[in-house]
Structures are given as C-alpha cells and as structure tokens.
Design a protein around this motif. Structure first.
Motif, PDB file in Angstrom:
ATOM      1  N   THR A  23       0.830  -1.209   0.000  1.00 10.88           N
ATOM      2  CA  THR A  23       0.000   0.000   0.000  1.00 10.88           C
ATOM      3  C   THR A  23       0.863   1.257   0.000  1.00 10.88           C
ATOM      4  OG1 THR A  23      -1.690  -1.195   1.267  1.00 10.88           O
ATOM      5  CG2 THR A  23      -1.873   1.188   1.199  1.00 10.88           C
ATOM      6  N   THR A  24       1.934   1.242   0.777  1.00 10.96           N
ATOM      7  CA  THR A  24       2.832   2.397   0.858  1.00 10.96           C
ATOM      8  C   THR A  24       3.565   2.608  -0.463  1.00 10.96           C
ATOM      9  OG1 THR A  24       3.167   1.857   3.207  1.00 10.96           O
ATOM     10  CG2 THR A  24       4.652   3.475   2.230  1.00 10.96           C
ATOM     11  N   GLY A  27       1.368   4.099  -2.955  1.00  8.26           N
ATOM     12  CA  GLY A  27       1.237   5.540  -2.704  1.00  8.26           C
ATOM     13  C   GLY A  27       2.375   6.311  -3.356  1.00  8.26           C
ATOM     14  N   GLU A  30       1.848   6.456  -7.051  1.00 10.27           N
ATOM     15  CA  GLU A  30       0.843   7.472  -7.407  1.00 10.27           C
ATOM     16  C   GLU A  30       1.475   8.867  -7.448  1.00 10.27           C
ATOM     17  OE1 GLU A  30      -2.440   7.231  -4.731  1.00 10.27           O
ATOM     18  OE2 GLU A  30      -2.986   5.199  -5.328  1.00 10.27           O
ATOM     19  N   LYS A  31       2.367   9.138  -6.487  1.00 10.13           N
ATOM     20  CA  LYS A  31       3.038  10.438  -6.472  1.00 10.13           C
ATOM     21  C   LYS A  31       3.907  10.598  -7.716  1.00 10.13           C
ATOM     22  CE  LYS A  31       1.378  11.406  -2.432  1.00 10.13           C
ATOM     23  NZ  LYS A  31       0.246  12.336  -2.349  1.00 10.13           N
ATOM     24  N   GLU A 166       5.469  14.474   1.122  1.00 14.36           N
ATOM     25  CA  GLU A 166       4.665  13.258   1.290  1.00 14.36           C
ATOM     26  C   GLU A 166       5.440  12.029   0.842  1.00 14.36           C
ATOM     27  OE1 GLU A 166       0.783  13.605  -0.451  1.00 14.36           O
ATOM     28  OE2 GLU A 166       0.637  15.708   0.073  1.00 14.36           O
ATOM     29  N   GLU A 167       6.174  12.182  -0.266  1.00 15.95           N
ATOM     30  CA  GLU A 167       6.945  11.041  -0.780  1.00 15.95           C
ATOM     31  C   GLU A 167       8.053  10.642   0.191  1.00 15.95           C
ATOM     32  OE1 GLU A 167       9.386   9.839  -4.844  1.00 15.95           O
ATOM     33  OE2 GLU A 167       7.882  11.430  -4.936  1.00 15.95           O
ATOM     34  N   LEU A 170       6.538   8.611   2.946  1.00 12.57           N
ATOM     35  CA  LEU A 170       6.224   7.261   2.476  1.00 12.57           C
ATOM     36  C   LEU A 170       7.499   6.418   2.349  1.00 12.57           C
ATOM     37  CD1 LEU A 170       3.544   8.075  -0.254  1.00 12.57           C
ATOM     38  CD2 LEU A 170       3.135   6.944   1.930  1.00 12.57           C
TER      39      LEU A 170
END
Length: 281
Positions: A23-24, A27, A30-31, A166-167, A170
């Motif tokens: 999931t991480t 994410g 997606e970034k 955010e990246e 993560l």
C-alpha cells in the motif's frame, strides 16, 4: 527491548506487514505518476541537446579545417607564383632549346598548380558556407530545445516540490516496514512486484478470484488463504494472495445486493380488439 526477528513473525503478521508495504509503495507510485511523462521528456531533451552540442562542435571543427586548408593553398599559390617569376627570368639566360623546354614545362606546371589551388580554395569556401548554414540551423534548434527544457524542468520541479514531503514520509515508512520483513520474502515480493504490470506484488481475493489477474481461485485454496498458515501465491500470475479481512477490506456478503423491482407488464389493447367492442346503443 530487543528487536524482533522477522523470521519469528507469524505468517499472518508477515502478510499484514507485506500488504502495508504494498500500500505504501503504491502511494509512492501514485506520487510519481503525477509527474507523468515529464521526467522522460526532460531526459530526452537533455540527450538531444547533448547530441546537438556534439554536432555543433564537429561542424566548428570542420570549418576550422577548411579555413586551415585555404590558408595552406594560398601559401602554395604564393610559392608557385614565385617559382613562375623565377623561371621566367631564367628564360632570358637559356643556352639551348632543351633548357628552354624544361623551363617552359616548369612554368606550365606551376601555373596548373596555381589553378588547382584556386579551385580547391573555391570548393573549401563553398563547404565553409554550407557548414555555417548548418551551424546556424543547429544553433537555432539547440536554443529552442534549451527553452523547452527550462519550461519542462520548471514544471517537473513544481510537481516534485508539491509531492516531495509526502513522498519522503512514504519512503521512510517503506524503510521501516522492509526492516520487519524476512529478507527472502522481501526479495521475492520485490521480484514479483517488478514483473507485475501494475506494480502489485500482493493482492487480496475479490469475488472468488485473484485481485491481480482476476482468475478464479478454487474454494479449497481460498480456505487455505483464510487460514493464514502459509504464504500462497496465485498459480496464474504468481502474486502473493491474502484474504480481504486481513487486508482491512470490507466485503459485502453474497446475496445482499438489492434486487431491482420488476416492472409490471401492461397489456396493450390491440386495434382489432377495440374494433370488436360493441358500441353502446
């Protein structure tokens, strides 16, 4: 407190941690997807500019070679002209026809050398003009590409600035989760994820099928997945499979879908039936 050995973790805990890692990582994907084709476009422009720079350097080198050749030919012309003048002077002191013929041939030869050098100079000058036109064209192209590169880099930097914080969070979470997973399992997961088209190395069962390739899973195998006794992979796509409950996904029980009310059929009176109806007296 001693750090827990990843190999001592129960299978259920391993799968749960692995799904959290997936999931991480998704994410992060997606970034990066927000950047779109910008990184590739920037790289292509940089490569093109590098190629154009090399081409410009070569053209400039060719121009210098032609200019050097012109200078050399001009020097040869001056030498040939001096020889012609000397031979013409010697003609006044010839003693026999043999000497005269020899000097005449030398004068003729040097005159031909002068003509040949002039021809080479003209050819070199034409080539210089062609190279200068090619140079100007490539300089215009490289200027255009550099402007485009600045725009693309600006767009990319802007997007990266928005997603960098955010990246980074993560990525830190990924590092923490990877430390909790057994090395062999982590290596296998990374290999599966690398070969997977959508970057999913672990998926949960959806409607009795693999959540990655959507091939049906036999009931017994589904039961094994729910037991959490061992790590099970899809026999079709090779992805690791877990049940939805372990993934934290709520699945609606079968048969709970609301049925759409059936429309009542309305019988239409045909024209013939209407004609057969007796009129009131």
């Amino acid at each position: 407190m001693a750090k827990k050995d990843p190999t001592d973790m129960p299978v259920e805990e391993r799968l749960k941690t692995l799904y959290q890692l997936q999931t991480t990582l998704s994410g992060i994907d997606e970034k990066r997807a927000l950047r779109g084709e910008l990184p590739l476009e920037v790289q292509d422009l940089e490569d093109e500019i590098e190629g154009l720079t090399t081409r410009i350097d070569k053209i400039q080198g060719d121009i210098k070679e032609y200019e050097s050749a012109i200078s050399q030919k001009k020097g040869e012309i001056e030498t040939a002209k001096a020889s012609v003048e000397r031979y013409k002077t010697q003609l006044n002191d010839v003693k026999n026809n043999r000497e005269y013929d020899t000097l005449t041939k030398e004068i003729e030869f040097q005159s031909l050398e002068i003509e040949l050098c002039n021809k080479k100079i003209k050819e070199a000058q034409i080539r210089i003009e062609e190279k200068k036109e090619e140079l100007a064209k490539n300089q215009d192209i490289i200027q255009d590409r550099q402007q485009a590169l600045e725009v693309k880099k600006g767009e990319l930097d802007e997007i990266m600035e928005e997603t960098r914080a955010e990246e980074d969070k993560l990525k830190a979470k990924v590092k923490d989760l990877e430390a909790k997973i057994e090395p062999r399992l982590l290596t296998s997961f990374k290999r599966i994820r690398k070969n997977a088209r959508n970057g999913l190395g672990i998926v949960y069962v959806q409607r009795d099928a693999c959540g990655g390739c959507f091939n049906k899973i036999p009931p017994q195998r589904q039961l094994d997945i729910k037991m959490h006794k061992k790590i099970i992979v899809c026999e079709y796509c090779g992805r690791i499979m877990i049940d939805p409950e372990l993934a934290g996904v709520k699945v609606a029980p079968v048969g709970t879908e609301e049925k759409k009310p059936r429309k009542r059929a309305i019988r239409k009176t045909t024209k013939k039936a209407a004609d057969d109806t007796p009129e009131e007296a």
